[in-house]
Scaffold this active site. Structure first.
Site, PDB file in Angstrom:
ATOM      1  N   ASP A  34       0.815  -1.219   0.000  1.00 28.11           N
ATOM      2  CA  ASP A  34       0.000   0.000   0.000  1.00 28.11           C
ATOM      3  C   ASP A  34       0.848   1.269   0.000  1.00 28.11           C
ATOM      4  O   ASP A  34       1.921   1.298   0.622  1.00 28.11           O
ATOM      5  CB  ASP A  34      -0.872   0.043   1.267  1.00 28.11           C
ATOM      6  CG  ASP A  34      -2.083  -0.862   1.159  1.00 28.11           C
ATOM      7  OD1 ASP A  34      -2.165  -1.653   0.202  1.00 28.11           O
ATOM      8  OD2 ASP A  34      -2.937  -0.786   2.055  1.00 28.11           O
ATOM      9  N   ASP A  35       0.326   2.293  -0.638  1.00 28.09           N
ATOM     10  CA  ASP A  35       0.715   3.709  -0.480  1.00 28.09           C
ATOM     11  C   ASP A  35       1.764   4.237  -1.469  1.00 28.09           C
ATOM     12  O   ASP A  35       2.009   5.432  -1.503  1.00 28.09           O
ATOM     13  CB  ASP A  35       1.188   4.056   0.951  1.00 28.09           C
ATOM     14  CG  ASP A  35       0.155   3.739   2.013  1.00 28.09           C
ATOM     15  OD1 ASP A  35      -1.015   3.506   1.648  1.00 28.09           O
ATOM     16  OD2 ASP A  35       0.517   3.705   3.197  1.00 28.09           O
ATOM     17  N   TYR A 120      -6.545   3.027   5.462  1.00 26.42           N
ATOM     18  CA  TYR A 120      -6.827   2.648   6.863  1.00 26.42           C
ATOM     19  C   TYR A 120      -7.930   1.595   6.961  1.00 26.42           C
ATOM     20  O   TYR A 120      -8.381   1.271   8.056  1.00 26.42           O
ATOM     21  CB  TYR A 120      -7.226   3.876   7.714  1.00 26.42           C
ATOM     22  CG  TYR A 120      -6.302   5.052   7.494  1.00 26.42           C
ATOM     23  CD1 TYR A 120      -5.046   5.105   8.122  1.00 26.42           C
ATOM     24  CD2 TYR A 120      -6.634   6.094   6.616  1.00 26.42           C
ATOM     25  CE1 TYR A 120      -4.179   6.164   7.885  1.00 26.42           C
ATOM     26  CE2 TYR A 120      -5.772   7.146   6.382  1.00 26.42           C
ATOM     27  CZ  TYR A 120      -4.553   7.178   7.017  1.00 26.42           C
ATOM     28  OH  TYR A 120      -3.703   8.217   6.776  1.00 26.42           O
ATOM     29  N   HIS A 173       3.685  -2.356   3.476  1.00 24.97           N
ATOM     30  CA  HIS A 173       3.615  -0.943   3.089  1.00 24.97           C
ATOM     31  C   HIS A 173       4.804  -0.495   2.263  1.00 24.97           C
ATOM     32  O   HIS A 173       5.957  -0.788   2.584  1.00 24.97           O
ATOM     33  CB  HIS A 173       3.421  -0.065   4.335  1.00 24.97           C
ATOM     34  CG  HIS A 173       2.039  -0.196   4.881  1.00 24.97           C
ATOM     35  ND1 HIS A 173       1.686  -1.231   5.705  1.00 24.97           N
ATOM     36  CD2 HIS A 173       0.907   0.518   4.630  1.00 24.97           C
ATOM     37  CE1 HIS A 173       0.388  -1.135   5.978  1.00 24.97           C
ATOM     38  NE2 HIS A 173      -0.107  -0.086   5.337  1.00 24.97           N
TER      39      HIS A 173
HETATM   40 ZN   LIG Z   1      -2.705   3.328   2.776  1.00 24.76          ZN
END
Ligand SMILES: [Zn+2]
Length: 209
Positions: A34-35, A120, A173
């Site tokens: 993610d991200d 989240y 992440h």
């Molecule tokens: Zn995220």
């Protein structure tokens, strides 16, 4: 506060979210990041996945794709799958419906995907109702605490080893908070999964509704 697994009541209220994709008799896990993309972590993740011959799904933040189009291109060229993670990594519970949906649309200008993961893991019922028509809503079965600065690499590995089961969707992440753990954590995690004979796959973009 976070939990490594999505609680049952969330699945009760948001029934179409996908946390796990079990297939009878098959040891499969689904790897997601993610991200990203960002230059501090994405190249290392891509190199490591290539070394291990593994593909993953990257839930990208639109503004990062806008800033680093070459990195985004590389994710796709190297055979990985991408998903929408909003343009500005918005918190669903704190964002009005229209603003949230506009932000998802803005992200779509940069990321073409039928997969969506709310930042989240939080979205309101109305956001859910609006988005489940268009997207597969991909949550997770195991959240690795690599983003938590108080969590060690060992703690991340302990969560992975304890919680992973057939069909688990795993979240790591691709962001600055996870950066310092990444070089030790990612190879150790992949070694563990391969040793346990898991087939490591990306979350596919053709899950039937
Ligand atoms: Zn995220």
């Amino acid at each position: 506060m976070y939990r490594s697994r999505i609680p049952t009541f969330v699945k009760f209220f948001l029934p179409k979210i996908i946390c796990r994709l079990p297939q009878a008799g098959k040891k499969i896990v689904y790897l997601t990041f993610d991200d990203g993309p960002i230059p501090e972590t994405t190249p290392y993740i891509l190199e490591t996945l290539k070394k291990y011959g593994v593909k993953a799904t990257f839930f990208c933040v639109g503004e990062n794709v806008k800033k680093y189009p070459e990195l985004y291109k590389r994710i796709i060229e190297e055979g990985h799958i991408v998903g929408n993670h909003t343009f500005n990594h918005l918190k669903g519970w704190e964002t009005p419906l229209e603003t949230y949906l506009e932000n998802v649309s803005q992200c779509e200008e940069y990321i073409s995907s039928n997969l969506f993961r709310p930042p989240y893991g939080k979205m309101t019922w109305r956001q859910y109702k609006a988005l489940e028509k268009k997207f597969q809503l991909i949550f997770w079965d195991v959240l690795i605490p690599d983003f938590d600065l108080d969590s060690s690499v060992q703690r991340c590995l302990d969560v992975l080893k304890k919680k992973t089961r057939d069909g688990s969707i795993l979240v790591f992440h691709d962001n600055l908070k996870a950066k310092n753990k990444l070089t030790e954590l990612l190879p150790e995690a992949l070694n563990f999964l391969l040793r346990e004979k898991y087939d490591i796959r990306p979350v596919p973009n053709n899950i039937s509704k």
